[in-house]
Design an enzyme around this catalytic site. Structure first.
Site, PDB file in Angstrom:
ATOM      1  N   LYS A  22      -6.528  -3.662  -5.928  1.00 42.64           N
ATOM      2  CA  LYS A  22      -7.894  -3.112  -5.848  1.00 42.64           C
ATOM      3  C   LYS A  22      -8.269  -2.443  -7.171  1.00 42.64           C
ATOM      4  O   LYS A  22      -9.346  -2.668  -7.718  1.00 42.64           O
ATOM      5  CB  LYS A  22      -7.975  -2.076  -4.730  1.00 42.64           C
ATOM      6  CG  LYS A  22      -9.244  -1.224  -4.769  1.00 42.64           C
ATOM      7  CD  LYS A  22      -9.298  -0.169  -3.686  1.00 42.64           C
ATOM      8  CE  LYS A  22      -8.625   1.094  -4.086  1.00 42.64           C
ATOM      9  NZ  LYS A  22      -9.460   2.014  -4.907  1.00 42.64           N
ATOM     10  N   ASN A  23      -7.344  -1.646  -7.715  1.00 44.79           N
ATOM     11  CA  ASN A  23      -7.682  -0.848  -8.893  1.00 44.79           C
ATOM     12  C   ASN A  23      -7.643  -1.641 -10.189  1.00 44.79           C
ATOM     13  O   ASN A  23      -7.919  -1.099 -11.252  1.00 44.79           O
ATOM     14  CB  ASN A  23      -6.777   0.381  -8.977  1.00 44.79           C
ATOM     15  CG  ASN A  23      -7.093   1.358  -7.857  1.00 44.79           C
ATOM     16  OD1 ASN A  23      -8.112   1.202  -7.168  1.00 44.79           O
ATOM     17  ND2 ASN A  23      -6.229   2.319  -7.628  1.00 44.79           N
ATOM     18  N   ARG A  92     -16.044   5.056  -5.952  1.00 45.93           N
ATOM     19  CA  ARG A  92     -15.863   5.703  -7.250  1.00 45.93           C
ATOM     20  C   ARG A  92     -16.060   4.690  -8.370  1.00 45.93           C
ATOM     21  O   ARG A  92     -16.574   5.010  -9.430  1.00 45.93           O
ATOM     22  CB  ARG A  92     -14.455   6.301  -7.288  1.00 45.93           C
ATOM     23  CG  ARG A  92     -13.991   6.779  -8.642  1.00 45.93           C
ATOM     24  CD  ARG A  92     -14.514   8.111  -9.016  1.00 45.93           C
ATOM     25  NE  ARG A  92     -14.029   8.551 -10.316  1.00 45.93           N
ATOM     26  CZ  ARG A  92     -14.445   9.670 -10.902  1.00 45.93           C
ATOM     27  NH1 ARG A  92     -15.340  10.422 -10.321  1.00 45.93           N
ATOM     28  NH2 ARG A  92     -13.971  10.027 -12.079  1.00 45.93           N
ATOM     29  N   CYS A 116     -13.274   8.282  -2.434  1.00 38.34           N
ATOM     30  CA  CYS A 116     -12.467   9.214  -1.628  1.00 38.34           C
ATOM     31  C   CYS A 116     -12.737  10.647  -2.060  1.00 38.34           C
ATOM     32  O   CYS A 116     -12.860  10.958  -3.230  1.00 38.34           O
ATOM     33  CB  CYS A 116     -10.985   8.900  -1.813  1.00 38.34           C
ATOM     34  SG  CYS A 116     -10.489   7.411  -0.972  1.00 38.34           S
ATOM     35  N   ARG A 121     -14.513  15.210  -8.600  1.00 35.92           N
ATOM     36  CA  ARG A 121     -14.188  14.003  -9.373  1.00 35.92           C
ATOM     37  C   ARG A 121     -15.244  13.865 -10.454  1.00 35.92           C
ATOM     38  O   ARG A 121     -16.156  13.067 -10.387  1.00 35.92           O
ATOM     39  CB  ARG A 121     -14.110  12.788  -8.445  1.00 35.92           C
ATOM     40  CG  ARG A 121     -12.986  12.953  -7.415  1.00 35.92           C
ATOM     41  CD  ARG A 121     -12.682  11.706  -6.640  1.00 35.92           C
ATOM     42  NE  ARG A 121     -11.904  10.742  -7.419  1.00 35.92           N
ATOM     43  CZ  ARG A 121     -11.574   9.539  -6.935  1.00 35.92           C
ATOM     44  NH1 ARG A 121     -12.013   9.172  -5.756  1.00 35.92           N
ATOM     45  NH2 ARG A 121     -10.858   8.695  -7.666  1.00 35.92           N
ATOM     46  N   PRO A 122     -15.124  14.704 -11.478  1.00 37.91           N
ATOM     47  CA  PRO A 122     -16.131  14.723 -12.545  1.00 37.91           C
ATOM     48  C   PRO A 122     -16.133  13.418 -13.343  1.00 37.91           C
ATOM     49  O   PRO A 122     -15.193  12.610 -13.234  1.00 37.91           O
ATOM     50  CB  PRO A 122     -15.684  15.894 -13.419  1.00 37.91           C
ATOM     51  CG  PRO A 122     -14.244  16.063 -13.139  1.00 37.91           C
ATOM     52  CD  PRO A 122     -14.039  15.666 -11.714  1.00 37.91           C
ATOM     53  N   ILE A 123     -17.183  13.223 -14.124  1.00 41.04           N
ATOM     54  CA  ILE A 123     -17.258  12.030 -14.978  1.00 41.04           C
ATOM     55  C   ILE A 123     -17.483  12.431 -16.438  1.00 41.04           C
ATOM     56  O   ILE A 123     -17.918  11.605 -17.252  1.00 41.04           O
ATOM     57  CB  ILE A 123     -18.386  11.086 -14.499  1.00 41.04           C
ATOM     58  CG1 ILE A 123     -19.745  11.803 -14.521  1.00 41.04           C
ATOM     59  CG2 ILE A 123     -18.088  10.523 -13.119  1.00 41.04           C
ATOM     60  CD1 ILE A 123     -20.923  10.858 -14.348  1.00 41.04           C
ATOM     61  N   ASP A 124     -17.152  13.688 -16.742  1.00 39.66           N
ATOM     62  CA  ASP A 124     -17.390  14.174 -18.111  1.00 39.66           C
ATOM     63  C   ASP A 124     -16.666  13.340 -19.158  1.00 39.66           C
ATOM     64  O   ASP A 124     -17.194  13.094 -20.254  1.00 39.66           O
ATOM     65  CB  ASP A 124     -16.990  15.643 -18.228  1.00 39.66           C
ATOM     66  CG  ASP A 124     -15.536  15.870 -17.824  1.00 39.66           C
ATOM     67  OD1 ASP A 124     -15.145  15.424 -16.726  1.00 39.66           O
ATOM     68  OD2 ASP A 124     -14.778  16.456 -18.621  1.00 39.66           O
ATOM     69  N   LEU A 125     -15.458  12.849 -18.825  1.00 37.39           N
ATOM     70  CA  LEU A 125     -14.691  12.071 -19.816  1.00 37.39           C
ATOM     71  C   LEU A 125     -15.330  10.699 -20.042  1.00 37.39           C
ATOM     72  O   LEU A 125     -15.318  10.154 -21.148  1.00 37.39           O
ATOM     73  CB  LEU A 125     -13.236  11.916 -19.358  1.00 37.39           C
ATOM     74  CG  LEU A 125     -12.474  13.229 -19.156  1.00 37.39           C
ATOM     75  CD1 LEU A 125     -11.062  12.958 -18.667  1.00 37.39           C
ATOM     76  CD2 LEU A 125     -12.450  14.056 -20.426  1.00 37.39           C
ATOM     77  N   ASP A 306      -1.398   7.972  -5.781  1.00 38.52           N
ATOM     78  CA  ASP A 306      -1.849   7.140  -4.660  1.00 38.52           C
ATOM     79  C   ASP A 306      -0.713   6.824  -3.692  1.00 38.52           C
ATOM     80  O   ASP A 306      -0.967   6.357  -2.581  1.00 38.52           O
ATOM     81  CB  ASP A 306      -2.445   5.825  -5.165  1.00 38.52           C
ATOM     82  CG  ASP A 306      -3.713   6.061  -5.962  1.00 38.52           C
ATOM     83  OD1 ASP A 306      -4.160   5.119  -6.651  1.00 38.52           O
ATOM     84  OD2 ASP A 306      -4.228   7.183  -5.930  1.00 38.52           O
ATOM     85  N   ARG A 398     -11.271  -0.105   2.627  1.00 39.23           N
ATOM     86  CA  ARG A 398     -11.721  -0.098   1.227  1.00 39.23           C
ATOM     87  C   ARG A 398     -10.620  -0.636   0.315  1.00 39.23           C
ATOM     88  O   ARG A 398     -10.898  -1.213  -0.728  1.00 39.23           O
ATOM     89  CB  ARG A 398     -12.086   1.333   0.786  1.00 39.23           C
ATOM     90  CG  ARG A 398     -13.365   1.875   1.420  1.00 39.23           C
ATOM     91  CD  ARG A 398     -13.768   3.172   0.778  1.00 39.23           C
ATOM     92  NE  ARG A 398     -13.735   3.028  -0.667  1.00 39.23           N
ATOM     93  CZ  ARG A 398     -13.292   3.983  -1.486  1.00 39.23           C
ATOM     94  NH1 ARG A 398     -12.869   5.126  -1.008  1.00 39.23           N
ATOM     95  NH2 ARG A 398     -13.284   3.783  -2.779  1.00 39.23           N
TER      96      ARG A 398
END
Ligand code: EPZ
Length: 425
Positions: A22-23, A92, A116, A121-125, A306, A398
């Site tokens: 999946k990932n 995500r 999840c 779960r920031p997205i700053d990076l 995980d 998922r």
């Protein structure tokens, strides 16, 4: 809405092929936007997150087709650059479209990604990476609006974020010039993404190390690629065999991607063997698992976050204790309350969870709270006494293709039926 009925106490026996990862497939699907011709993906798992990604590609103007485990994406008609709120919140990985949209269109607009609930779960990076490539990223009214065609440059990630590394790679492929990503994540899925991009004609080097170099601006053709095996699905099935006892063989997964998980089960008293793309685990049902003191999650090649929930579910019934230190996410113990309903003795203090092994768990009606935690409850139920009922399966679907079928193939007494039946058989 369906539920899973799982009778515990029966050892698992048999051999199964592991689903596609999946990932890996999710960033690769987003990367299809960068090609100038049709892309055929083999070994693509049938998951609701894959369906969501195909929905986004269609919305952007691509033609997509899914036949069994083969997916075809033709991005030639793609013209959109905005994802709807529904699409972005579905998972995500919707954030993974940011980089390729900027590389192809010079614009991207999406809401904050869902997925999840593991804590913030920031997205700053992600945003700092595309800014380092010369693009503008503004957060306006709950949406992220980005514009600009990326130029080559140097990206220094403050954390080895998997998603931010992948977004940076995809944006850099379309940049005019060379880019270098420092402190890149090293996960095997990132190597799979690099191999996919290079199959289409890109020049990406260094994936799997902390420094990735991308020679931008090269035209990417269509092509054909086979998705790697899912190491987390494999870790889950190994946890199921450790929990129930028995002997399982998994095909199509690189054991090196799972070495830290294999080491834990070896220390817990299982017989673990592996070669090339096969992994085997055996546990005599009369020899209980042993606690393994401490498991600390970490970025690859450390113990994968995980795998924390499935492995915890197996070690909940063991001789001795195991402490888990979850260093990756703030709130990744939502399965503990459900495991306690099955008789587990687990105490949580912040990022530390102390599991005192009990002789055997007992069946209960439990509900998945997230993807890996939901699969962990199935793992626990397979080793428990009696028949458990697992709901909240939309979380499990998922990331696991027909988990109930796979467990049944391995001899598990598992069936999935519409909820609301009067009496489980
Ligand atoms: C990927 O999520 C995986 N998802 C996750 O798997 C996995 O748990 C995670 O990597 C860690 O291995 C996919 O690949 C689709 P991160 P991602 O960015 O990319 C912080 C599953 O069960 N961070 O490596 O979102 C973040 O809060 C899922 O299959 C920032 O601070 O993870 C976390 O603490 C769950 N700012 C840490 O980095 C950012 O901009 C690692 O997150 C991004 C991340």
């Amino acid at each position: 809405m369906s539920v899973m009925y799982i009778c515990g106490g029966r050892p698992l026996e048999g051999e199964v092929a592991v689903q596609g990862a999946k990932n890996s497939v999710l960033p690769i699907l987003a990367a299809c936007l960068l090609a100038d011709g049709p892309v055929v993906l083999e070994h693509c798992p049938r998951l609701s997150d894959v369906t969501a990604a195909l929905d986004i590609l269609t919305h952007l103007g691509c033609r997509v087709r899914q036949e069994g485990h083969m997916v075809t994406v033709d991005p030639q008609g793609a013209s959109g650059c905005a994802l709807s709120e529904r699409q972005t919140r579905a998972m995500r990985s919707s954030i993974m479209f940011l980089g390729p949209l900027l590389a192809r269109m010079g614009r991207a607009s999406l809401a904050y990604p869902g997925g999840c609930e593991l804590g913030p779960r920031p997205i700053d990076l992600h945003l700092s990476a595309i800014r380092a490539l010369g693009c503008e990223a503004l957060e306006e009214g709950g949406r992220i609006c980005c514009r600009g065609h990326p130029a080559g440059g140097e990206i220094r990630l403050a954390l080895p974020s998997v998603g931010a590394t992948e977004n940076a790679m995809l944006c850099a492929v379309g940049a005019a010039g060379e880019s270098v990503i420092q402190n890149a994540a090293r996960e095997p899925e990132i190597v799979d993404l690099q191999n996919f991009l290079n199959t289409l004609g890109a020049r990406v080097r260094g994936a799997g190390s902390g420094v990735i170099t991308v020679e931008g601006g090269r035209p990417l053709s269509g092509g054909r690629y086979t998705i790697m095996g899912d190491r987390m699905a494999a870790a889950t099935l190994l946890s199921a065999a450790a929990s129930a006892g028995g002997h399982v063989v998994l095909r199509g997964v690189d054991w090196r991607h799972l070495s830290t998980v294999l080491e834990v089960f070896h220390r817990a008293g299982c017989r673990v063997r592996s070669r090339e793309d096969r992994v085997e685990l055996k546990r005599d049902p009369d020899c209980p698992l042993r606690g393994v003191d401490l498991i600390r999650t970490a970025p690859y090649p450390g113990f994968p976050t995980d795998a924390q929930a499935p492995v915890m579910a197996a070690l909940a019934a063991a001789r001795g204790s195991t402490c888990f230190l979850e260093t990756m996410f703030d709130s990744r113990y939502r399965h503990v309350v459900q495991l306690r309903r099955m008789g587990a003795d687990i105490t949580v203090a912040g990022r530390l969870a102390r599991v005192r092994g009990v002789e055997q768990l007992h069946a209960a009606a439990v509900t998945a709270q997230d993807l890996r935690g939901g699969a962990a409850l199935a793992v626990a139920a397979l080793g428990a006494r009696g028949e458990s009922i697992l709901s909240g399966l939309h979380h499990v679907d998922r990331g696991y293709e027909a988990l109930e079928d796979v467990l049944r193939q391995l001899g598990g007494c598992v069936r999935r039926e519409e909820a609301g039946r009067t009496q489980p058989a």
